[in-house]
Motif scaffolding. Structure first.
Motif, mmCIF file in Angstrom:
data_model
loop_
_atom_site.group_PDB
_atom_site.id
_atom_site.type_symbol
_atom_site.label_atom_id
_atom_site.label_comp_id
_atom_site.label_asym_id
_atom_site.label_seq_id
_atom_site.Cartn_x
_atom_site.Cartn_y
_atom_site.Cartn_z
ATOM 1 N N LYS A 680 22.798 19.983 12.339
ATOM 2 C CA LYS A 680 23.048 19.843 10.935
ATOM 3 C C LYS A 680 24.700 18.920 10.745
ATOM 4 N N ASN A 681 25.368 18.663 12.040
ATOM 5 C CA ASN A 681 26.525 18.353 11.838
ATOM 6 C C ASN A 681 26.341 16.729 12.409
ATOM 7 N N ALA A 682 24.916 16.274 12.837
ATOM 8 C CA ALA A 682 24.815 14.742 13.357
ATOM 9 C C ALA A 682 24.791 14.064 12.022
ATOM 10 N N ILE A 683 23.994 14.636 11.181
ATOM 11 C CA ILE A 683 22.849 14.823 9.922
ATOM 12 C C ILE A 683 24.375 14.941 8.594
ATOM 13 N N HIS A 718 30.084 8.732 12.234
ATOM 14 C CA HIS A 718 31.362 8.403 12.125
ATOM 15 C C HIS A 718 32.134 8.331 13.737
ATOM 16 N N GLY A 719 31.392 8.834 14.770
ATOM 17 C CA GLY A 719 31.578 9.142 15.579
ATOM 18 C C GLY A 719 32.748 10.418 16.394
ATOM 19 N N VAL A 720 33.568 10.694 17.357
ATOM 20 C CA VAL A 720 34.659 11.848 18.044
ATOM 21 C C VAL A 720 35.160 10.532 18.481
ATOM 22 N N PRO A 721 36.949 11.153 17.596
ATOM 23 C CA PRO A 721 37.476 10.016 17.996
ATOM 24 C C PRO A 721 38.205 10.607 19.406
ATOM 25 N N MET A 742 34.013 26.978 13.305
ATOM 26 C CA MET A 742 33.570 27.248 14.469
ATOM 27 C C MET A 742 32.087 27.460 15.037
ATOM 28 N N GLY A 743 31.243 26.637 14.497
ATOM 29 C CA GLY A 743 29.953 25.926 15.232
ATOM 30 C C GLY A 743 30.501 25.867 16.463
ATOM 31 N N LEU A 744 31.016 24.744 16.581
ATOM 32 C CA LEU A 744 30.892 23.956 18.116
ATOM 33 C C LEU A 744 31.321 24.755 19.019
ATOM 34 N N ASN A 745 32.790 26.306 18.577
ATOM 35 C CA ASN A 745 32.986 26.707 19.426
ATOM 36 C C ASN A 745 31.772 27.938 19.926
HETATM 37 P P1 ADP Z 1 32.223 22.494 10.383
HETATM 38 O O1 ADP Z 1 30.632 21.770 11.178
HETATM 39 O O2 ADP Z 1 32.443 23.672 10.351
HETATM 40 O O3 ADP Z 1 33.942 21.336 10.605
HETATM 41 P P2 ADP Z 1 31.853 22.937 13.673
HETATM 42 O O4 ADP Z 1 32.243 23.512 14.963
HETATM 43 O O5 ADP Z 1 30.512 22.395 13.874
HETATM 44 O O6 ADP Z 1 32.749 23.110 12.380
HETATM 45 O O7 ADP Z 1 32.668 21.164 14.105
HETATM 46 C C1 ADP Z 1 33.728 20.798 14.464
HETATM 47 C C2 ADP Z 1 34.523 19.516 14.145
HETATM 48 O O8 ADP Z 1 33.763 18.291 14.958
HETATM 49 C C3 ADP Z 1 33.984 18.807 12.608
HETATM 50 O O9 ADP Z 1 34.675 19.262 12.001
HETATM 51 C C4 ADP Z 1 33.635 17.220 12.999
HETATM 52 O O10 ADP Z 1 34.941 16.577 13.056
HETATM 53 C C5 ADP Z 1 33.429 17.306 14.475
HETATM 54 N N1 ADP Z 1 31.913 16.853 14.368
HETATM 55 C C6 ADP Z 1 31.223 17.407 15.102
HETATM 56 N N2 ADP Z 1 29.632 17.278 15.078
HETATM 57 C C7 ADP Z 1 30.298 15.957 15.302
HETATM 58 C C8 ADP Z 1 29.653 14.791 15.065
HETATM 59 N N3 ADP Z 1 28.065 14.580 15.416
HETATM 60 N N4 ADP Z 1 30.020 13.582 14.405
HETATM 61 C C9 ADP Z 1 31.174 13.499 14.208
HETATM 62 N N5 ADP Z 1 32.141 14.371 14.369
HETATM 63 C C10 ADP Z 1 31.796 15.694 14.881
#
Ligand code: ADP
Length: 812
Positions: A680-683, A718-721, A742-745
């Protein structure tokens, strides 16, 4: 005992100091040898002197003998010449011849016969001496046989001078010589007057008695043949001898004398032998004395060495030794005893009670102890008293008493050993204090500490338990915290156990130890972790709630997509149903035309039902349970959900999942939640990207690495800085305006619960790549086993519970 040693040592050292040097032993030997040599010299000198004197005497005696023989023979010759004149004048007739010759015969007993021989050699008359055998006087016969006597006769007749014949053997086997004197004038010779002389008789009559007593006297011829002698014994070579020519009669005749061995020689020899004997005896005695002295010296040296050794040993003792006689008088003290008290030997030896080291105010106690010692009732384990040094300081001492037995087995007193027990007392007190401290600390410990071993009867035996243990479990063996099943292992990992009896959780450490009695025992330290456990339980349930909430939120976020997804089958169902209804109403229908529509409607209903079931399962509240899950089915459900969302965003999900890969050990819903979250985050990350539709792809890749399986969700968003990479997994971190963060945590918590890792990378083609690993089923089971407690009597955590251990940080 000590004075005896000391005296012995002193005496020995004096003896050694005074002992003669080795060469001194030669002095008496040399003295005896010199004495013997001098005695021999004196003896030899005396013998020589004596021999010289003897020889001189012999010479003189023999000269004297010779003189007397010569005188007598000369006198005889004179008498014969006188007679011959008478014969020549005819004064001697046949009738008067006996009387005329009688004086000669009488005066010269060695003349055995006389004869007047005429000029032709015939006998005019023969006058034998009395007692002379006929053979001897048979002068005519002998003259006829013997040329020699004839020659003598001829010489006398021709020369007119008296002459002696050579000695000859007479008819009686005796040796004789003849003396012939001429008869008549040279112009008118009338023959010769002959006197037959017996050498034996000459010997007995002419040799003075004094000489013949002292010597063996011989008449010998020029060849040393014995003609007559005073002794029948043949002369010895060793005898002192001397010879002198006998002239007249001449003719090589000599008188020889041998001295008899004298008594003085025998006595001298005996004395010499005595001197030698005594000297030998002295030398033998000296050698015996020398050997004895050497042995004695060796014994003394050994004794000295032994004494010195004992003394050194005695001085090196740190235990004080004191001997009392049977009356309680100090007879001996060793150095340690003196050193302990700071007193000298002289201050102690000979003293009786009260001893100088007694403490005055404890006098009664000292007297009691002494009485016990002297009565032989001192305790064998020793007794303790306080003693006072010379400088007034005091110390506790322990005394041990034993009887003092002499070499005859008779008791002569009591030997007491004294040890300063200040230090042991101090150590004991310190030990006791340390023990008290230890016990205090130990008893204050909250942890229950126990030591157990298997007893002789095979039952568990509690060897030690602290207060906390006894408080919790009591001392009853059956109330014990049981040992782990791995009690044969020296050390088992820390584990947690729930004890229903006390309704508490314990963290238990166990290890094998060597108990004080040498047995192998197990030390168990059980720390009450109930509170921590409860907190963990609480945290876990909260975590579950958070995860559930997160799933609900995800579903909420996906609600419109899901509604859309559900709407399609519902619309289709409605359409099929409406079509079917119209057909039925028109009556233009039969089962064969209706059936396909109804079947399609049913399919759509099933599809809708499946979506609803999935949603329900996803949001269902359930305990986490790990199962073996195969990879395709695990990925399918997550991808199925995500695709609903992807579709809405015009993103394509491409999943590469190896078929037939080994299963992973996982809680299906939890992993599905992780995958859905990442997808979902990727999408969402690709929401605003300007890629052509064909490249708007999110890839799910699954790689089997043998011991683990790696999942990667790779997008082109957009990637992760770099700056926020570290924060992504923090709770409530979000870059989205409506994001919870909270998703990734939650994902990381879930993955770590599965002993996996979750991390983020850059996608080299642009975008982000999230990776996580799950152990393969077999590896996961191994990790579970090593991390889980034993399955003994304890209620240990189950495999599906929150672990007490996660993978070490370096593996994350
Ligand atoms: P949320 O989705 O509620 O922000 P997450 O814990 O899932 O919480 O994600 C935290 C942050 O990580 C996001 O706000 C986003 O900035 C970054 N992120 C997560 N997945 C990706 C991704 N695939 N590409 C870029 N940034 C990501």
């Amino acid at each position: 005992m000590r004075p005896v040693f000391v005296d012995l040592v002193r005496r020995n050292s004096q003896l050694r100091g005074a002992s003669m040097p080795r060469w001194a032993w030669l002095t008496p030997l040399i003295a005896v040898s010199v004495f013997v040599a001098v005695m021999v010299a004196i003896f030899v000198y005396l013998r020589g002197h004596e021999a010289a004197q003897q020889r001189e005497t012999l010479n003189k005696d023999l000269e004297y003998t010779q003189q007397s023989v010569r005188l007598r023979l000369t006198a005889l010759q004179e008498s014969l010449l006188a007679l011959s004149r008478d014969v020549a004048t005819g004064d001697v007739s046949d009738e008067t011849v006996w009387s005329d010759t009688a004086p000669i015969i009488n005066d010269y007993p060695f003349v055995v016969a006389m004869a007047w021989l005429d000029t032709e050699g015939g006998s005019r008359w023969v006058r034998p001496a009395p007692n002379v055998v006929a053979e001897v006087v048979d002068i005519a016969a002998r003259r006829a046989a013997d040329e020699q006597t004839r020659a003598t006769w001829r010489a006398v007749r021709d020369t007119g001078l008296p002459a002696y014949s050579r000695p000859f053997l007479g008819g009686d086997k005796q040796i004789y010589i003849e003396l012939q004197v001429p008869v008549g004038q040279a112009r008118k010779p009338q023959g010769t007057l002959l006197a037959l002389l017996s050498l034996d008789r000459m010997m007995t009559t002419l040799v003075p008695a004094a000489v013949s007593q002292k010597y063996r006297v011989f008449f010998v011829d020029s060849d040393e043949n014995v003609l007559a002698s005073t002794s029948a014994r043949a002369p010895q070579d060793s005898d002192l001898t001397y010879a002198t020519p006998l002239d007249p009669p001449g003719r090589g005749l000599a008188v020889r004398a041998y001295a008899y061995a004298t008594d003085s020689q025998l006595v001298g020899n005996m004395l010499l032998a005595l001197v030698f004997g005594l000297s030998a005896l002295i030398i033998w005695s000296l050698s015996q004395l020398y050997r004895h002295t050497r042995r004695r010296n060796a014994a003394e040296r050994a004794l000295l060495a032994e004494t010195t050794f004992r003394r050194a040993m005695e001085d090196s003792l740190i235990t004080g030794m004191r001997a009392l006689d049977l009356h309680g008088r100090i007879t001996y003290v060793n150095k340690a005893f003196c050193d302990m008290l700071g007193m000298s030997e002289a201050e102690l030896i000979g003293k009786t009670a009260p001893f100088p080291y007694w403490v005055e105010e404890n006098s009664q106690e000292h007297h009691r102890s002494l009485a016990l010692v002297l009565s032989g009732n001192a305790p064998p384990s020793g007794f303790q008293i306080e003693v006072q040094r010379a400088d007034g300081t005091r110390f506790p001492a322990r005394m041990y008493v034993s009887p003092l037995i002499d070499e005859n087995g008779v008791q002569t007193g009591w030997m007491t050993s004294m040890t300063d027990i200040t230090e042991p007392n101090k150590i004991r007190d310190e030990l006791a204090a340390a023990q008290r401290r230890f016990v205090t600390v130990f008893e204050q410990l909250d942890a229950a500490v126990s030591v157990r071993a298997v007893g002789a009867n095979g039952e568990d035996e509690l060897l030690f338990a602290n207060a906390a243990y006894e408080r919790l479990f009591g001392r009853d063996i059956h109330g014990h915290l049981s040992l782990s099943a791995d009690d044969l292992e020296p050390e088992v990992p820390t584990y947690e156990t729930y004890q229903p009896r006390v309704q508490r959780w314990f963290e238990v450490r166990e290890r094998q130890i060597d108990w004080v009695d040498g047995r192998t025992a197990r030390l168990q330290v059980a720390t009450d972790v109930t509170l921590r456990h409860e907190a963990e339980e609480q945290s876990r349930s909260q975590q579950e709630k958070v995860q559930l909430t997160s799933r609900l939120i995800t579903m909420g976020e996906m609600a419109s997509s899901l509604a859309h997804e559900l709407n399609q089958p519902l619309t289709a169902i409605a359409n099929y149903s409406t079509g079917a209804v119209s057909r039925v109403k028109s009556g233009n229908t039969d089962a064969t035309t209706l059936l396909p529509a109804l079947e399609k409607a049913s399919e759509q209903a099933l599809r809708a039902g499946a979506i609803i079931r999935r949603i329900r399962e996803f949001v269902k509240r359930s305990e986490p349970v790990k199962h073996e899950v195969d990879l395709p089915s695990l990925a399918d459900d997550a991808v199925g959900f995500a695709e609903i969302e992807a579709k809405r965003r015009s993103v394509q999900i491409v999943a590469q999942i190896p078929e037939g890969g080994a299963p992973v050990m996982a809680d299906r819903i939890m992993i599905e939640q992780v995958l859905l979250n990442l997808l979902k985050n990727a999408i969402e990350a690709m929401k605003d990207c300007a890629l052509p539709p064909a490249e708007r792809i999110v890839r799910l890749e699954v790689e089997d690495r043998g011991y683990e399986v790696e999942f990667s969700v790779i997008d082109r968003g957009h990637g992760v800085p770099d700056a926020i990479k570290d924060k992504l997994f923090d709770p409530f971190f979000s870059t989205k305006s409506d994001g919870m963060g909270m998703g990734l945590n939650i994902c990381r918590t879930i993955i770590e619960f599965h002993q996996g890792r979750l991390w983020v990378d850059d996608n080299p083609a642009g975008g982000a790549a999230f990776h996580f690993t799950l152990p393969r089923a077999s590896a996961a089971q191994r990790v579970e086993r090593s991390a889980s407690p034993t399955e003994s009597g304890m209620t240990a955590r189950q495999n599906n519970e929150v672990p007490t251990q996660s993978l070490p940080p370096e593996t994350r």
